[in-house]
Structures are given as structure tokens and as C-alpha cells.
Design an enzyme around this catalytic site. Structure first.
Site, PDB file in Angstrom:
ATOM      1  N   SER A  10     -28.824 -17.867 -64.993  1.00 24.14           N
ATOM      2  CA  SER A  10     -30.232 -17.457 -65.056  1.00 24.14           C
ATOM      3  C   SER A  10     -30.451 -16.052 -65.610  1.00 24.14           C
ATOM      4  O   SER A  10     -31.545 -15.710 -66.035  1.00 24.14           O
ATOM      5  CB  SER A  10     -30.880 -17.564 -63.671  1.00 24.14           C
ATOM      6  OG  SER A  10     -30.266 -16.663 -62.765  1.00 24.14           O
ATOM      7  N   TYR A 154     -12.371  -8.010 -56.910  1.00 26.95           N
ATOM      8  CA  TYR A 154     -12.847  -8.572 -58.178  1.00 26.95           C
ATOM      9  C   TYR A 154     -11.675  -8.759 -59.148  1.00 26.95           C
ATOM     10  O   TYR A 154     -11.572  -9.786 -59.827  1.00 26.95           O
ATOM     11  CB  TYR A 154     -13.891  -7.617 -58.770  1.00 26.95           C
ATOM     12  CG  TYR A 154     -14.686  -8.165 -59.933  1.00 26.95           C
ATOM     13  CD1 TYR A 154     -15.583  -9.212 -59.762  1.00 26.95           C
ATOM     14  CD2 TYR A 154     -14.575  -7.606 -61.207  1.00 26.95           C
ATOM     15  CE1 TYR A 154     -16.334  -9.710 -60.820  1.00 26.95           C
ATOM     16  CE2 TYR A 154     -15.329  -8.080 -62.272  1.00 26.95           C
ATOM     17  CZ  TYR A 154     -16.205  -9.137 -62.071  1.00 26.95           C
ATOM     18  OH  TYR A 154     -16.938  -9.607 -63.126  1.00 26.95           O
TER      19      TYR A 154
END
Length: 243
Positions: A10, A154
């Protein structure tokens, strides 16, 4: 109907990829999102403005049950749809020094990037093997290739995806399915908005941050027939910061 699914599609890089795959690769796009429906619908609107077709699909990639339910329902409603391309783009950061890292900051980052890859890709892999065609593109990061201080979680999640890319590529290559990873450096998005750009570009030979569209161009190429002999590769796109 030939389709491409982009997780976390998105906003930012995900949105740029959705637009590019719709306009250049002529795919019907499944824009996955978790919470920001307004942004997901805006992405669909922009795809339609380019004469493409798209729909939104809500699920949290890290929740296997949610993924199974959402994708099974979609498949039931679209029995003739062929999922040709999966872009595993969903990812989150919870940065901090390892010695002070909360267990949930470790778990949530790995669940989203790594388990998210498993939940989504595993759902479609047998269909791709039967059809003898597929494009799986994993969005990793410079952190997953070289490691970044303050981002052990991460780096671990994206580094694991690098290894997954290389292993899965060998398993499915005979069936004309390619598996590649794209490792962006500093790209202008919401995720990098708080960074000190002036300071950081001193480290980047190209002397600037990248644009989301530049990453999308690379993904579009990897999703096309032009890339059919490239598999198991990790392609850096970082302005020369680490190659």
C-alpha cells in the site's frame, strides 16, 4: 487472469512495485495491506488510472491462519486466476542495540519478514510447480547482506531471506520458477523519512538516496521473461554503498 501479489503493497517501495507490475508486466495486482486500507485503496485507484486492474487483500503476513484464510477465500472466488509473481515486500523495523532489545522487538521483525515469506510463498508454491512457471521476488536489504549496527533483528530476518532465496531457487529452477532477492540501500520512503539524509549521502558514492520507482524497475525486470536465466541472485540497489 494472470496475477501478482505484493505484500505490504500500500505504501513506499511496495506501492511503486504494484504500479510498475500493473503497467509494465500487465498483471492483475493483489495489493496486500495490514492496517492502512485508505492507502491500499489509493494504490488500486492509481493502478486503475494506468488502465490496470487491482484489488486489496487484508492480512498480516506473520499470522499463518490469517494468510491461509485470506488467500483460500481469494482462490475460491477466483478459480481461473493464475498467481505468477509473488513479491515478498512486507517488513517492519524495531531498531535498537542488541543488549537492550526486547524479545518482542526481535520476534515481530523476524515473524514479519521471514515467517511472512513462508506463509505467503508456501501457499502458492505447489500451484506454481504444477503450472511450471513462477517468479518469486524477496525484498531484502543492505542490512541483510552486510549487517547494520542497531539492526541485529532486521539484519537477521533479511539475512535469513537471502539464504532462503538461494536454497529455494535450486529446488524449483527445473520448473521454470525463479527466486531472486532485491537488496535496497537508502531509498526515499516513510521508513527513511526520519534519517539524516544530508549526513548519510556522504557514505553513498551516487551521492543521493534512491527512489522507490528505481527499485520497482528492477522488480519489474525480475518478474518478466527477460530474467528467465537469473535465479538465486541477490541484487543490490544502493548507489554503490555496498556492492
Amino acid at each position: 487472469m494472470k496475477c501478482a501479489l505484493v505484500t505490504g503493497g500500500s505504501r513506499g517501495i511496495g506501492k511503486a512495485i504494484c504500479l510498475k507490475l500493473a503497467s509494465e508486466n500487465k498483471y492483475h495486482i493483489l495489493v496486500n495491506y495490514q492496517s492502512n486500507e485508505v492507502a491500499a485503496l489509493e494504490t488500486v485507484k492509481e493502478i486503475e488510472a494506468l488502465n490496470g486492474t487491482a484489488e486489496i487483500l487484508k492480512f498480516d503476513v506473520s499470522n499463518q491462519e490469517e494468510v491461509q484464510t485470506a488467500l483460500s477465500n481469494w482462490k475460491e472466488k477466483n478459480p481461473d486466476a493464475i498467481m505468477e509473481t509473488i513479491v515478498n515486500n512486507a517488513g517492519i523495523t524495531r531498531d535498537g542495540l542488541f543488549m537492550w532489545m526486547h524479545p518482542n522487538d526481535w520476534k515481530s521483525v523476524i515473524d514479519t519478514s521471514l515467517n511472512g515469506f513462508y506463509n505467503v510463498t508456501n501457499f502458492f508454491i505447489q500451484d506454481m510447480l504444477r503450472k511450471k512457471y513462477g517468479r518469486i521476488i524477496n525484498m531484502v536489504s543492505v542490512s541483510g547482506v552486510k549487517g547494520t549496527a542497531g539492526q541485529t533483528n532486521y539484519s537477521a530476518a533479511k539475512g535469513a531471506l537471502v539464504a532462503v532465496t538461494k536454497a529455494l531457487a535450486q529446488e524449483v529452477a527445473k520448473r521454470k520458477i525463479t527466486v531472486n532477492a532485491v537488496a535496497p540501500g537508502f531509498i526515499k520512503t516513510d521508513m527513511t523519512a526520519d534519517l539524516d539524509e544530508k549526513e548519510l549521502i556522504k557514505m553513498i558514492p551516487a551521492n543521493r538516496f534512491g527512489e522507490a520507482e528505481e527499485v520497482a524497475n528492477l522488480v519489474s525486470f525480475l518478474a518478466s521473461d527477460k530474467s528467465s536465466y537469473i535465479t538465486g541472485e541477490i541484487i543490490n540497489i544502493n548507489g554503490g554503498i555496498y556492492s
